[in-house]
Design an enzyme around this catalytic site. Structure first.
Site, short mmCIF file in Angstrom:
data_model
loop_
_atom_site.label_atom_id
_atom_site.label_comp_id
_atom_site.label_asym_id
_atom_site.label_seq_id
_atom_site.Cartn_x
_atom_site.Cartn_y
_atom_site.Cartn_z
N PRO A 226 0.91 -1.25 0.06
CA PRO A 226 0.30 0.08 -0.03
C PRO A 226 1.05 1.42 -0.07
CG PRO A 226 -0.02 -1.13 2.15
CD PRO A 226 0.53 -1.93 1.16
N ASP B 281 5.88 2.18 1.67
CA ASP B 281 5.11 1.13 2.11
C ASP B 281 4.34 1.17 3.27
OD1 ASP B 281 3.76 -1.35 2.78
OD2 ASP B 281 5.44 -2.44 1.98
N HIS B 282 3.11 1.53 3.39
CA HIS B 282 2.44 2.07 4.77
C HIS B 282 2.36 0.85 5.68
CE1 HIS B 282 0.48 5.11 6.78
NE2 HIS B 282 -0.31 5.60 6.13
N ARG B 283 2.60 -0.28 5.15
CA ARG B 283 2.54 -1.56 6.23
C ARG B 283 3.87 -1.26 7.23
NH1 ARG B 283 2.90 -6.44 2.14
NH2 ARG B 283 4.39 -5.17 1.41
#
Length: 511
Positions: free
Chosen positions: A302, A483-485
Site C-alpha cells: 500500500p 510502504d504504509h505497512r
C-alpha cells in the site's frame, strides 16, 4: 566420436528462462573451450555463453528468437575437432592487417582526420579480457545499425530539437546542468528494472557560470563533432577518464540518423486502414520482468506518497566547489551525489525506511519487518536493454569521493550493457532522478523488496521568500513513496525532512 550437448545454464541467481538472441557459430564450425557460442537475453541483461567443450558444432538445437527454460539443450558439439582446439584465451594473435589497408569504422566513414584517433579513444569499449568465467562473459549492448549521416547542411535546415536525439543514457552521474534546472526535458520517462524508475540524459549546455560541467574530448574528436553538427554535451561518454571518444560520436550519429528516419515515416500512409498500422511488440526479457515486478509492487504494498519543496542553493554551490576541487578531478559530480549521501544519512536516523516486509511462506499470514543495518542504494539507470536499478553495495561505508566514483562506475557499466544480475539484487532503498527530465516531482513505485523510494525533481530558479524578502533561489521538489505497512506518516515525514535538511545545508554531512 562423442556427442556433447550444452544445456542452458542459470546465468544469474535463479533466473528460469532466457531467449536465444543470436548464434555466433554454425554447424561445422570448430570451437575451443570458452569460445562464445551465442548471446542470450535474460530478464536482466544480455549474456554471452562460452563453450564448455572443444570440438565441432554438429547442430544448433534452438533457433534465434525463441525463449527456453534453464536446462534445455541448445547446441550439440562433437569431440571431433575440425580446427584449432586451442582455447581462445591462449591462441596466438592473428596477423595484423597490412599497414596500407584502410581502417574500417564500425558505423560508416567519418572525417579523415578521425582515423588515427580511434585506438586511443576506444577506452573501455574493447573486448572482455580473455580467460573469463565459463558461464558467460557478461551482457553487452545492442549494435546500432549505421544509416547515412545527416550532413551539416541538412541538419542546419531543421530545428535543433528535430536533429538532436540522444542515445540511451543513465541518470545517476549526469549533473543538473543549467538546461536541467530550467526544466528542459531530456528524454522519455518510463518504467524500469524492478522499480518505478526514470530515464535521463545529459542536457544542452547553458550560460550560468560555474554550473556547466566541462565536456572532455580530444581535439580530433571535437573537430569531428563540429563537422557532424553534434553538441558534445549530448553524447554519452565512455572513455576511461569520462571523455567523449570517436566511437561515442559514431554511435550517437547512427542513433540520431535512425531516429530521424523513423520520425519521418512514423505515421505511415494516411489512406492505409488503421488496423494495418498497428505495430505489435512482444513483451519479453527486461520489459516482461519490469511489468511483473511493477504489478506485484503496486498491488502488494500500500503506497503512500509525500512531497517537500527544498531550497537547494547551497547544494548547487557545494557541487560547484567539488567540481573545482583537485580531490574530485576527473570525477563527475552532480547534485545527485549530495542527495545519495543525504538519503544514507537520513536512513540512519529513521531506520525503518531501510527495511523489508517479509510474509511467511507457509500460508499462515504471519509477517515480519526486517530492518537492514546496511545500505544497498539503488539508482535508476537506462541501459541498452531497458531501465534497471543496479545498487551500490554498503553505500553507508563510502566517503563522498568513493560514493561519487561508485556512481560513475555504476553509470559506465550500465551504459555498456554490462550490469550483472547480482548488481541488481539485494537493494534496500532506491533513488530515481526525474529532475533531469525537467519534471518537478512524481509518485514512483517502490522497488519490490523495499519499503521506500525517493524521487529527485528538477532544480531551477524560482522566487523564494528568505528573511521576509522574495529572491531567486535554486529550488527542487522531493517526492517519496513508502510502504504504509512499515512506514507510517510521521516516519515518512521525518525521513523526507532529514533528506531536505541536507540539500538545504550540505555542511550537516560533516557532523
Amino acid at each position: 566420436m562423442t556427442l556433447n550437448k550444452f544445456n542452458l545454464p542459470d546465468v544469474g541467481e535463479g533466473l528460469t528462462e532466457a531467449e536465444v538472441v543470436s548464434w555466433k557459430v554454425k554447424p561445422g564450425d570448430a570451437v575451443a573451450i570458452n569460445d562464445v557460442l551465442c548471446e542470450i537475453e535474460t530478464a536482466k541483461s544480455i549474456v554471452e555463453l562460452p563453450s564448455p567443450f572443444a570440438g565441432t558444432v554438429t547442430e544448433l538445437l534452438v533457433p534465434e528468437g525463441v525463449t527456453i527454460d534453464v536446462g534445455t539443450a541448445i547446441i550439440s558439439v562433437s569431440d571431433d575437432v575440425a580446427g584449432d582446439p586451442t582455447p581462445a584465451d591462449v591462441r596466438a594473435p592473428e596477423a595484423p592487417a597490412p599497414a596500407d589497408a584502410p581502417a574500417q569504422p564500425l558505423y560508416g566513414k567519418l572525417p579523415d582526420d578521425a582515423q588515427d584517433n580511434g585506438a586511443n579513444d576506444a577506452g573501455a569499449q574493447g573486448s572482455a579480457p580473455a580467460g573469463g568465467p565459463l558461464v558467460g562473459s557478461g551482457p553487452k549492448a545492442d549494435a546500432v545499425k549505421r544509416r547515412p549521416r545527416v550532413t551539416r547542411t541538412a541538419a542546419a535546415a531543421k530545428p535543433a530539437d528535430a536533429v538532436t536525439v540522444n542515445a540511451p543514457e543513465v541518470e545517476p552521474v549526469q549533473p543538473h546542468t543549467p538546461a536541467e534546472v530550467t526544466g528542459r526535458p531530456a528524454a522519455a520517462a518510463t518504467q524500469g528494472g524492478q522499480a518505478a524508475v526514470v530515464d535521463t540524459r545529459p542536457t544542452l549546455g547553458g550560460t550560468i557560470t560555474g554550473l556547466v560541467n566541462r565536456v572532455l574530448a580530444k581535439p580530433p574528436v571535437r573537430k569531428i563533432a563540429r563537422d557532424l553538427g553534434i553538441d558534445l554535451a549530448d553524447v554519452v561518454a565512455t572513455g576511461s577518464r569520462g571523455e567523449v571518444t570517436r566511437e561515442d560520436l559514431v554511435s550517437y550519429q547512427a542513433q540520431r540518423d535512425a531516429e530521424l528516419d523513423k520520425a519521418d515515416g512514423f505515421w505511415g500512409k494516411a489512406g492505409k486502414p488503421q488496423d494495418q498500422r498497428i505495430e505489435t511488440i512482444p513483451v519479453k526479457g527486461v520489459r516482461k520482468a519490469t511489468a511483473k515486478a511493477m504489478v506485484e509492487s503496486a498491488f502488494a504494498a500500500p503506497h503512500v506518497s509525500i512531497f517537500v519543496d527544498v531550497d537547494a542553493s547551497r547544494t548547487m554551490e557545494f557541487v560547484k566547489r567539488l567540481k573545482a576541487s583537485r580531490d574530485f578531478e576527473g570525477i563527475r559530480v552532480s547534485p545527485l551525489l549530495i542527495l545519495a549521501k543525504a538519503v544514507i544519512w537520513a536512513a540512519a536516523r529513521n531506520p525503518s525506511v531501510n527495511a523489508s516486509w517479509v510474509e511467511s511462506s507457509d500460508g499462515s499470514g504471519a509477517a515480519e519487518i526486517q530492518v537492514k543495518h546496511f545500505m544497498n542504494l539503488g539508482i535508476a539507470a537506462a541501459t541498452p536493454r531497458g531501465l534497471m536499478v543496479p545498487n551500490i553495495k554498503d553505500a553507508q561505508d563510502l566517503s563522498l569521493k568513493e560514493l561519487a566514483l561508485a556512481l560513475n562506475n555504476l553509470a559506465t557499466t550500465a551504459r555498456a550493457g554490462k550490469t550483472q544480475p547480482a548488481e541488481m539484487q539485494g537493494g534496500t532503498l532506491t533513488i530515481t532522478n526525474i529532475g533531469a527530465l525537467g519534471i518537478d516531482t512524481g509518485t514512483p513505485i517502490i522497488n519490490p523488496g523495499e519499503v521506500a523510494i525517493v524521487a529527485f525533481g528538477t532544480i531551477k530558479q524560482k522566487p523564494w521568500v528568505l528573511d521576509g524578502e522574495v529572491i531567486p533561489r535554486w529550488i527542487t521538489t522531493l517526492g517519496g513513496s513508502f510502504d504504509h505497512r512499515v512506514v507510517d506518516g510521521d516516519l515518512s515525514a521525518r525521513f523526507m525532512a532529514d533528506v531536505a535538511a541536507i540539500l538545504e545545508e550540505p555542511a550537516l554531512l560533516l557532523d
